[in-house]
Write a protein that holds these residues in place. Structure first.
Motif, mmCIF file in Angstrom:
data_model
loop_
_atom_site.group_PDB
_atom_site.id
_atom_site.type_symbol
_atom_site.label_atom_id
_atom_site.label_comp_id
_atom_site.label_asym_id
_atom_site.label_seq_id
_atom_site.Cartn_x
_atom_site.Cartn_y
_atom_site.Cartn_z
ATOM 1 N N UNK A 133 6.702 5.825 17.000
ATOM 2 C CA UNK A 133 5.534 6.396 16.320
ATOM 3 C C UNK A 133 5.482 7.912 16.520
ATOM 4 N N UNK A 134 5.753 8.360 17.739
ATOM 5 C CA UNK A 134 5.766 9.800 18.019
ATOM 6 C C UNK A 134 6.848 10.507 17.207
ATOM 7 N N UNK A 135 8.010 9.885 17.126
ATOM 8 C CA UNK A 135 9.127 10.473 16.368
ATOM 9 C C UNK A 135 8.760 10.635 14.893
ATOM 10 N N UNK A 136 8.024 9.649 14.367
ATOM 11 C CA UNK A 136 7.651 9.675 12.948
ATOM 12 C C UNK A 136 6.297 10.333 12.709
ATOM 13 N N UNK A 137 5.700 10.867 13.796
ATOM 14 C CA UNK A 137 4.390 11.534 13.718
ATOM 15 C C UNK A 137 3.300 10.607 13.150
ATOM 16 N N UNK A 138 3.366 9.349 13.575
ATOM 17 C CA UNK A 138 2.341 8.369 13.206
ATOM 18 C C UNK A 138 1.329 8.278 14.341
ATOM 19 N N UNK A 195 0.256 4.228 -2.409
ATOM 20 C CA UNK A 195 -0.303 5.448 -1.844
ATOM 21 C C UNK A 195 0.640 6.621 -1.780
ATOM 22 N N UNK A 196 1.950 6.333 -1.767
ATOM 23 C CA UNK A 196 2.974 7.382 -1.710
ATOM 24 C C UNK A 196 2.759 8.350 -0.545
ATOM 25 N N UNK A 197 2.573 7.769 0.634
ATOM 26 C CA UNK A 197 2.437 8.566 1.849
ATOM 27 C C UNK A 197 0.999 8.808 2.247
ATOM 28 N N UNK A 230 0.828 -1.208 0.000
ATOM 29 C CA UNK A 230 0.000 0.000 0.000
ATOM 30 C C UNK A 230 0.862 1.258 0.000
ATOM 31 N N UNK A 231 2.008 1.196 0.706
ATOM 32 C CA UNK A 231 2.913 2.339 0.729
ATOM 33 C C UNK A 231 3.421 2.690 -0.653
ATOM 34 N N UNK A 256 8.068 0.227 12.381
ATOM 35 C CA UNK A 256 9.147 0.384 11.377
ATOM 36 C C UNK A 256 8.599 0.219 9.965
ATOM 37 N N UNK A 257 7.691 -0.721 9.801
ATOM 38 C CA UNK A 257 7.068 -0.927 8.483
ATOM 39 C C UNK A 257 6.198 0.263 8.109
ATOM 40 N N UNK A 258 5.460 0.795 9.080
ATOM 41 C CA UNK A 258 4.640 1.987 8.831
ATOM 42 C C UNK A 258 5.512 3.170 8.422
ATOM 43 N N UNK A 259 6.651 3.311 9.075
ATOM 44 C CA UNK A 259 7.598 4.378 8.739
ATOM 45 C C UNK A 259 8.075 4.226 7.300
ATOM 46 N N UNK A 260 8.459 3.011 6.938
ATOM 47 C CA UNK A 260 8.945 2.731 5.587
ATOM 48 C C UNK A 260 7.878 3.042 4.536
ATOM 49 N N UNK A 261 6.621 2.761 4.889
ATOM 50 C CA UNK A 261 5.516 2.983 3.948
ATOM 51 C C UNK A 261 4.975 4.410 4.002
ATOM 52 N N UNK A 262 5.566 5.250 4.860
ATOM 53 C CA UNK A 262 5.115 6.640 5.038
ATOM 54 C C UNK A 262 3.642 6.696 5.445
#
Length: 266
Positions: free
Chosen positions: A256-261, A198-200, A194-195, A227-233
């Motif tokens: 998650x907080x660091x990556x604003x997820x 969807x491109x972010x 999906x990443x 980590x996978x969520x981060x990779x997929x933006x």
């Protein structure tokens, strides 16, 4: 001291569960799957036996020899092993031929039934580690945006239907369109696919099946998921409260907080 058997799959959950069992005064005898279970589990249990995927008869013999009448399951076993690395014994072959289909629930309920025929009761692992279950509400600093909530509302019933059909537990959405649905490849692969599409800004919804048997295959997320969520933006992750197991919770939320997820339990 009471002895509990542990059928261990992939990931950290078997190690975390064995810690929880020992904290409750239980002695843990584990059975690991070759090329799947982490050898690090051996440090956390009284004994660790090894079997190949499909050695159901050997699994039962180990527990009976150890005098075990109660077991828990923890850790993922990818169904892709059915197509490349399975070594079924006669008992597993007999079970496989009796199954109405090859869905997760059919396979796992069949294994549970075989164990219980031998006087070995399979219990819910969360009975021993209830603090790992997700609670309702946002657990990260960032709350979901309005468009992310729309995607969650759109994707939730679809994810539930996929669970009812025993296809998978995860749906990935963006702008109220489904980008991917988890199937045999697993959650991480569905998110990565999906990443790419969807491109972010993608929203991941992971739920339990409508009639989830909490003895096995309950939804699990952990640090590797983030980590996978981060990779997929990815922008947000929605999980089912009271049914989803959270591993390495502090580290998971920190990343998650660091990556604003955003992570929200519903």
């Amino acid at each position: 001291m009471e002895v509990i058997g542990l059928i261990a799959g992939d990931g950290n959950f078997p190690i975390i569960l064995s810690d929880g069992l020992r904290e409750k005064g239980k002695k843990v005898i584990a059975v690991g799957l070759e090329n799947i279970t982490s050898p690090a589990l051996e440090k956390n249990v009284e004994r660790l036996h090894w079997i190949k995927v499909g050695q159901l008869g050997r699994l039962i013999k180990i527990f009976k020899k150890e005098g075990i009448s109660r077991v828990v399951m923890a850790g993922k076993v990818s169904k892709t092993f059915m197509f490349k690395d399975i070594r079924p014994d006669l008992r597993a072959i007999a079970l496989y031929m009796r199954l109405k289909d090859r869905k997760d629930d059919s396979l796992l309920l069949g294994i549970v039934s075989e164990l219980e025929k031998e006087g070995i009761r399979v219990e819910e692992p969360t009975r021993y580690v209830p603090h790992l279950l997700a609670e309702k509400g946002v657990i990260t600093k960032r709350k979901p945006k309005k468009e992310e909530l729309k995607d969650i509302e759109f994707g939730w019933p679809i994810a539930k239907e996929m669970g009812r059909l025993d296809i998978g537990q995860t749906v990935v959405v963006k702008n109220m369109a489904v980008l991917s649905v988890e199937a045999i490849e697993g959650t991480d692969a569905a998110i990565k696919r999906a990443g790419e599409l969807g491109r972010g800004g993608i929203v991941v919804i992971k739920v339990a099946k409508p009639k989830q048997d909490m003895r096995f295959d309950a939804p699990v997320i952990g640090l590797n998921t983030i980590r996978t969520l981060k990779e997929a933006k990815a922008a947000a992750l929605c999980i089912e409260a009271g049914k989803t197991i959270l591993l390495e919770k502090e580290d998971m939320i920190k990343l998650a907080d660091k990556e604003k997820i955003c992570i929200i339990g519903m």
